[in-house]
Design a protein around this motif. Sequence first.
Motif, PDB file in Angstrom:
ATOM      1  N   LEU A  14      23.676 -12.898   8.367  1.00  0.00           N
ATOM      2  CA  LEU A  14      24.795 -12.227   7.700  1.00  0.00           C
ATOM      3  C   LEU A  14      24.343 -11.559   6.404  1.00  0.00           C
ATOM      4  O   LEU A  14      24.713 -10.407   6.136  1.00  0.00           O
ATOM      5  N   VAL A  15      23.549 -12.272   5.612  1.00  0.00           N
ATOM      6  CA  VAL A  15      23.061 -11.691   4.354  1.00  0.00           C
ATOM      7  C   VAL A  15      22.171 -10.485   4.626  1.00  0.00           C
ATOM      8  O   VAL A  15      22.248  -9.465   3.928  1.00  0.00           O
ATOM      9  N   LEU A  16      21.351 -10.561   5.651  1.00  0.00           N
ATOM     10  CA  LEU A  16      20.473  -9.441   5.998  1.00  0.00           C
ATOM     11  C   LEU A  16      21.280  -8.205   6.378  1.00  0.00           C
ATOM     12  O   LEU A  16      20.989  -7.086   5.926  1.00  0.00           O
ATOM     13  N   VAL A  17      22.315  -8.386   7.190  1.00  0.00           N
ATOM     14  CA  VAL A  17      23.150  -7.262   7.619  1.00  0.00           C
ATOM     15  C   VAL A  17      23.913  -6.667   6.440  1.00  0.00           C
ATOM     16  O   VAL A  17      23.974  -5.442   6.268  1.00  0.00           O
ATOM     17  N   LEU A  18      24.488  -7.523   5.593  1.00  0.00           N
ATOM     18  CA  LEU A  18      25.249  -7.031   4.450  1.00  0.00           C
ATOM     19  C   LEU A  18      24.356  -6.341   3.429  1.00  0.00           C
ATOM     20  O   LEU A  18      24.751  -5.324   2.836  1.00  0.00           O
ATOM     21  N   ALA A  19      23.163  -6.875   3.217  1.00  0.00           N
ATOM     22  CA  ALA A  19      22.231  -6.232   2.287  1.00  0.00           C
ATOM     23  C   ALA A  19      21.827  -4.854   2.797  1.00  0.00           C
ATOM     24  O   ALA A  19      21.734  -3.886   2.021  1.00  0.00           O
ATOM     25  N   THR A  63      22.238 -22.187   9.070  1.00  0.00           N
ATOM     26  CA  THR A  63      21.179 -21.494   8.339  1.00  0.00           C
ATOM     27  C   THR A  63      20.879 -20.136   8.954  1.00  0.00           C
ATOM     28  O   THR A  63      20.756 -19.129   8.247  1.00  0.00           O
ATOM     29  N   HIS A  64      20.753 -20.080  10.260  1.00  0.00           N
ATOM     30  CA  HIS A  64      20.441 -18.818  10.935  1.00  0.00           C
ATOM     31  C   HIS A  64      21.563 -17.795  10.757  1.00  0.00           C
ATOM     32  O   HIS A  64      21.302 -16.608  10.524  1.00  0.00           O
ATOM     33  N   ILE A  65      22.808 -18.252  10.849  1.00  0.00           N
ATOM     34  CA  ILE A  65      23.941 -17.336  10.706  1.00  0.00           C
ATOM     35  C   ILE A  65      24.026 -16.798   9.288  1.00  0.00           C
ATOM     36  O   ILE A  65      24.274 -15.605   9.065  1.00  0.00           O
ATOM     37  N   VAL A  93      19.308 -11.718  -2.567  1.00  0.00           N
ATOM     38  CA  VAL A  93      18.353 -12.830  -2.492  1.00  0.00           C
ATOM     39  C   VAL A  93      18.901 -14.037  -3.247  1.00  0.00           C
ATOM     40  O   VAL A  93      18.841 -15.183  -2.766  1.00  0.00           O
ATOM     41  N   LEU A  94      19.454 -13.799  -4.430  1.00  0.00           N
ATOM     42  CA  LEU A  94      20.051 -14.886  -5.213  1.00  0.00           C
ATOM     43  C   LEU A  94      21.254 -15.488  -4.495  1.00  0.00           C
ATOM     44  O   LEU A  94      21.429 -16.719  -4.467  1.00  0.00           O
ATOM     45  N   ALA A  95      22.076 -14.636  -3.894  1.00  0.00           N
ATOM     46  CA  ALA A  95      23.243 -15.127  -3.156  1.00  0.00           C
ATOM     47  C   ALA A  95      22.823 -15.976  -1.961  1.00  0.00           C
ATOM     48  O   ALA A  95      23.449 -17.006  -1.670  1.00  0.00           O
ATOM     49  N   LEU A  96      21.768 -15.565  -1.268  1.00  0.00           N
ATOM     50  CA  LEU A  96      21.286 -16.335  -0.120  1.00  0.00           C
ATOM     51  C   LEU A  96      20.828 -17.717  -0.550  1.00  0.00           C
ATOM     52  O   LEU A  96      21.140 -18.724   0.111  1.00  0.00           O
TER      53      LEU A  96
END
Length: 647
Positions: free
Chosen positions: A478-483, A472-474, A271-274
């Motif tokens: 990407l963060v969702l998949v990696l998390a 923004t969407h990408i 979340v912080l990284a996003l």
Amino acid sequence: MKGICGEQFNNCLLVGDCDDSEHGTPGLTGNYPGIVALDQEEAGEGINGEGGALAFAARRIRNRQVHSMAVRSASGYDTLERPYRHDQARGRWSKAADFYFASCTHAFNPLMFSEYPTFGLLQGGWILFIAAYLLGMIFYSLPLFLIQAFLGQFSSSGSISAFRVAPIFKGIGYSILFLNLGTLTYYSIGAGVPLIFAVNSLHTVMPWMSCNNTWNTPDCSTHDNYDINEDYVDPHSTVEFFRSVIASTATGSTSMTISLSMLVAVLAIWVLALGLILKSVTFIGKFLRCACVIMFSFFLAIFLYLVIHEGVNFDTMHDNLKPSLDSFQSLFGVTRTAFLMSGVALGPGWGSVITLASYNSFRSDAERMSFWVCITHAAVGFLALLCCNVAHDHFEDHVGMLPYQVNENHSLQFLYLCFSYLLGRFTTTPNLWAFLFFSMIFLSEFCALLIQMMSILTALFDEFEFLRAKKTHIVCLLVLVLAGSSVFFCTQLGFSQFTILPNLAMFTHIIISGILALMVTWVYGRVRFQCDLQFMLGKTISSVKIFFIRIATPFFLSLCLIQVCFFIDLHEIHHLLIWISQGLVLTMALSYMVYKVTQTNGSWRQRIQQCLAPHDWHPVDADNRRFYEEIMGISEMLVIDTNANTT
């Protein structure tokens, strides 16, 4: 600047290229009529000016070389159909020093405080280990750092588009992209562990220094001495904290048991990284600069207090001053560890220096920055090595012998067992020192994660223009998949994989580094590399440095590769992982080479020449580009034939 890049650069081209041009193809002016006019114009200018004949000869030689390599099909970038379009909205660092600070955030990597340098020191002694470490810095880290900084800063693009210097190797850029994606799935775990320790250090009594916790077993102990001759020692509270809260290896757990603390920490990190990655590069640069300054401050304070509290002096190092090698295996292990530590200067993942340098201004002194970054990493490495030596001795004096009486079969056990116990034993504000130390490790790992995210996104948006409008969407996807993929490494089975990942990462890192060195200094060419570097920096670069990078660095990387192969075979790391990781790199690189060659026209020799020639390789700034073409004489780098694909 004009004086530096005028006669001096022409002299450089003349001296460096004459030998290669003696047997050049005659009659090139007949094939390229534009050269005649250019030569005549330059000849007229040269007659009236001092040194003009030399400049004219150099330009003519350069034109012959350029046009002998020129692409004769429809011009452009990569597919010869479209030019490279620079992303004007990508931004730059707010200060030139941001590149230095961003590159130094990795100096506090957990690897520097792990069991690798400690046991390398115990086997090789201070003299051999430091000598091997410095050799790694000089022959490996510094040259590769300069090459990557050159590729990123000159092209102002990420780890895929920077391969415009030799487009046939762009498959390596795609390999770097997928390797970085793979490593990001577990990088959040590396940041999550120190975050858990930092948060728990805020308790009045640090949990790992007490047996009054829900996870403690009846055998839990807080002993500060033991019988060295015993094979079994009661599990210390620090060991049980690591087993239950971090590794999920407590009694009754299974291979898929998830640590709740790890899961919460990993999700908070993403979340912080996003939130940060959606900010501008200027803001991210300021964050990395502040984080680096904080880490330096924390580390210096901890080191000074450690020296005072533990009474560190020359006698502390005297016992391990000389090597205690008993075989060639020990020698290989010591040098491999030293080279692994020196590779930390190249940043997290692959190609991160290319990404960071791409946000520099074109005239930034990348050479000087490269020296200072490596010097900083070496200085921090020496101090960290001394801290590891003290922590190891303190733990074995009071808790147990590693890895005999205390062995969690994990590469992180040394860092989080020895240092947590040492910091918990400080007589003055132990909570504060533990918080500072583990916060420093957390910031280093979080910055590494952030830089790798920048590497991936920069590579994508620089290479694929249509993705820039959907940033923004990408990023969110990407963060969702990696998390989601990081959850696996919160389990007992996933966390155990950390033991083999550093060695596999180093194996791939050496291969890619070797390809980069050969591509820039051999395929692109020694002279062109030197002249481009001089043009970018605005100063003279010694030919000795270029020859050193061209000859010594590939040879040294070959020795490193042999050592890593020996270590992997010695420790019986599953060969399937090696085939998968290296197969990915080679398959993508070779597939793109085949694709690239098939998209060109002419004989096989002509096709290969077209694929090896640089495409759209120039500064992205219009003024610098015109100046570069004027100085280097490459305004006709790509010869356009509009009728080539009409038949």
